[in-house]
Structure formats: C-alpha cells, structure tokens
Design an enzyme around this catalytic site. Sequence first.
Site, PDB file in Angstrom:
ATOM      1  N   GLY A   7      -2.380   0.103 -11.470  1.00 36.19           N
ATOM      2  CA  GLY A   7      -1.913  -1.036 -12.204  1.00 36.19           C
ATOM      3  C   GLY A   7      -2.779  -1.937 -13.230  1.00 36.19           C
ATOM      4  CG  ASN A  61       8.205   1.025 -11.438  1.00 28.23           C
ATOM      5  OD1 ASN A  61       9.211   0.911 -12.249  1.00 28.23           O
ATOM      6  ND2 ASN A  61       8.090   1.033 -10.251  1.00 28.23           N
ATOM      7  CB  CYS A  82       5.895  -2.584  -8.523  1.00 27.61           C
ATOM      8  SG  CYS A  82       4.573  -2.141  -7.562  1.00 27.61           S
ATOM      9  CB  THR A  83       7.236   2.735  -5.905  1.00 26.04           C
ATOM     10  OG1 THR A  83       5.746   2.721  -6.093  1.00 26.04           O
ATOM     11  CG2 THR A  83       8.224   3.162  -7.142  1.00 26.04           C
ATOM     12  CG  HIS A  84       3.286  -1.039  -3.642  1.00 26.93           C
ATOM     13  ND1 HIS A  84       2.988  -0.055  -4.464  1.00 26.93           N
ATOM     14  CD2 HIS A  84       2.123  -1.106  -2.870  1.00 26.93           C
ATOM     15  CE1 HIS A  84       1.935   0.521  -4.360  1.00 26.93           C
ATOM     16  NE2 HIS A  84       1.394  -0.036  -3.210  1.00 26.93           N
TER      17      HIS A  84
HETATM   18  N1  DGL Z   1       3.249   1.817  -7.068  1.00 27.24           N
HETATM   19  C1  DGL Z   1       2.906   1.269  -8.334  1.00 27.24           C
HETATM   20  C2  DGL Z   1       3.967   0.930  -9.158  1.00 27.24           C
HETATM   21  O1  DGL Z   1       4.864   1.301  -8.839  1.00 27.24           O
HETATM   22  C3  DGL Z   1       1.834   0.110  -8.063  1.00 27.24           C
HETATM   23  C4  DGL Z   1       0.576   0.182  -7.460  1.00 27.24           C
HETATM   24  C5  DGL Z   1      -0.665   0.285  -8.394  1.00 27.24           C
HETATM   25  O2  DGL Z   1      -1.113  -0.691  -9.071  1.00 27.24           O
HETATM   26  O3  DGL Z   1      -1.504   1.290  -8.098  1.00 27.24           O
HETATM   27  O4  DGL Z   1       3.664   0.553 -10.331  1.00 27.24           O
END
Ligand code: DGL
Length: 273
Positions: free
Chosen positions: A49, A80, A192-194
């Site tokens: 990110g 994302n 965001c997938t988290h």
């Molecule tokens: N999983 C990432 C997303 O969906 C965010 C994590 C990151 O910044 O690496 O944007």
Amino acid sequence: MATKSKPGNRPLGIFDSGIGGLTVANAIHELLPEENLVYFGDTAHLPYGDKSPEAIKKWSVAISDFLMTHNCKMIVIACNSISSVAYDTVKKHIGSKAIVVNVIDPVVEYVVNQAALKHVGVIGTKATIKTDIYASKLKDRNKKLSVNSLATPLLAPMIEEGFFNNKISKTIINDYLSRPKLKNIDSLILGCTHYPLIRPEIEQFYKGKVTIFDTARIVAHHVQWLLDENNLFNSGSTKKHRFFISDFTPAFEQSTKIFFKGKVKLEQKNLWK
Ligand code: DGL
C-alpha cells in the site's frame, strides 16, 4: 478423455502482498471446495500500500509467472492495491494463458446494482485510494452516485500484527470512520482484502445504518460465475492447497489461522534472489 487433461482441472492461482488475500482464498475455498488453490503472499515486500506503482507492477508480473509454473487456469489478484495499479499489466503479461481477475471490478458491478444507495464511502491503502479507482469506475456506471474515499494506511499492518477486536483496533477504526469525508455515507466498500477481519468492529461503529461491502465474498461469487461461463470447474481430484510466501516467519504462520479457516502449511519461495 482422461480427466487429467481437462483445462478446468488446473488450479486457481491467488496472490496478495501478504496474507490478507487469504480472506479471498478462504471465501473461494468455502464456495468452491472442490477447486485446488495455489496462493502466493509477497511477505518480503509487504505492505504494498505504500509502494510505487512501478515496484508493484514488477513484483506482480514475477508472482504471476511463478503461479503459471503451477499451470493455473485463473489468476486472482487478491489485493486492492495491486488491482488498482497492476491489473492491466498482469492481464497483458498473462495473455490467453489464464483468466486474470481483479478484486475491484466485481465489487463495482455489485455496488451499482444496489439501487437504494447514493453516498458510497471507500476505505483502502494509500496505493488504492491515490488512484481513485473505485470513484471513477462507480461514477462511470452511475453518475448520480457520490463517492468519498479515505486512505486508512494503519489498518492493514494493524491486522497483520493481530490487532483486531481489541481496544487499540477500536480506537483506530473509530478515528478513521469519524473523519468528515465519511460523514454522510449510506454504504462503505472495504477496499482492502485485510478488512473483512475488522468487519464486525466496523459494523459496531455504524450500528446497522450503513451497508458494508467486503470484497472476499463478492469476488468468490464472481470466480464461480467465470468458471461456469468458461466451463472450467474442476472435475478431477481435489488435492491439498499450496500456500507460498516470499519471506517466512513463524508470526505469519500464526496469523494465517485468522485469515484462512482450513489448514495452512506455508512454504517459503523466494522469487527475489
Ligand atoms: N491486501 C492489500 C490490499 O487489498 C493491502 C495490504 C498492503 O498494503 O500490502 O490493498
């Protein structure tokens, strides 16, 4: 014809900057338990990110090549930040070898079909929000929508470190969600997938007044639809899923239990030697 040679019997490739994309893998596994998954999390470079589009593109191409060594029928970009800046690059690079799916388009499609919504909020990493991709895609489909996006860069690292459902996460989440940008929204995209991991806390904040959309389930249904459309369901044996990360630490292995409900055995694969 031997089932082994069927194109649908190849695995599904899924990748993310780290283990947050396991929320998407988990939703796909729950909806399509007969599919074989190959997951890659680039924990050596996490978080994406905050990284430049050039770096994200370069790493995404290398990871896609790795997934193609497993002969994947589809590559799901379960992040994302990557979907925002590198989807076109990955799609062009893979060409007709596999279907490439991002996590943004299926969500946009889903949200524009919710006729009652007028004021959409989006939260995500700096990389995602900087592109303004949700706002431009949503407004392309429905000019009347107002879309307000807010970068919430503390959330992904906070979740990766296991901080959710506690006092610290509540304070940070409440602070972000109280910002003026998100004041009058009637719906919120978890960009965001988290973030599915903090969905209960977000729901608590809004007390049912705001509709929450998370990518994982929407994307899983889109993957199911694409497999059906392309006659690519697995009809062969279901083997063990494979989970690769570029930098192994016991902490990541511990955190996978939160993100993926099945058994995860992490294998280290350093693509950056
Ligand atoms: N999983 C990432 C997303 O969906 C965010 C994590 C990151 O910044 O690496 O944007």
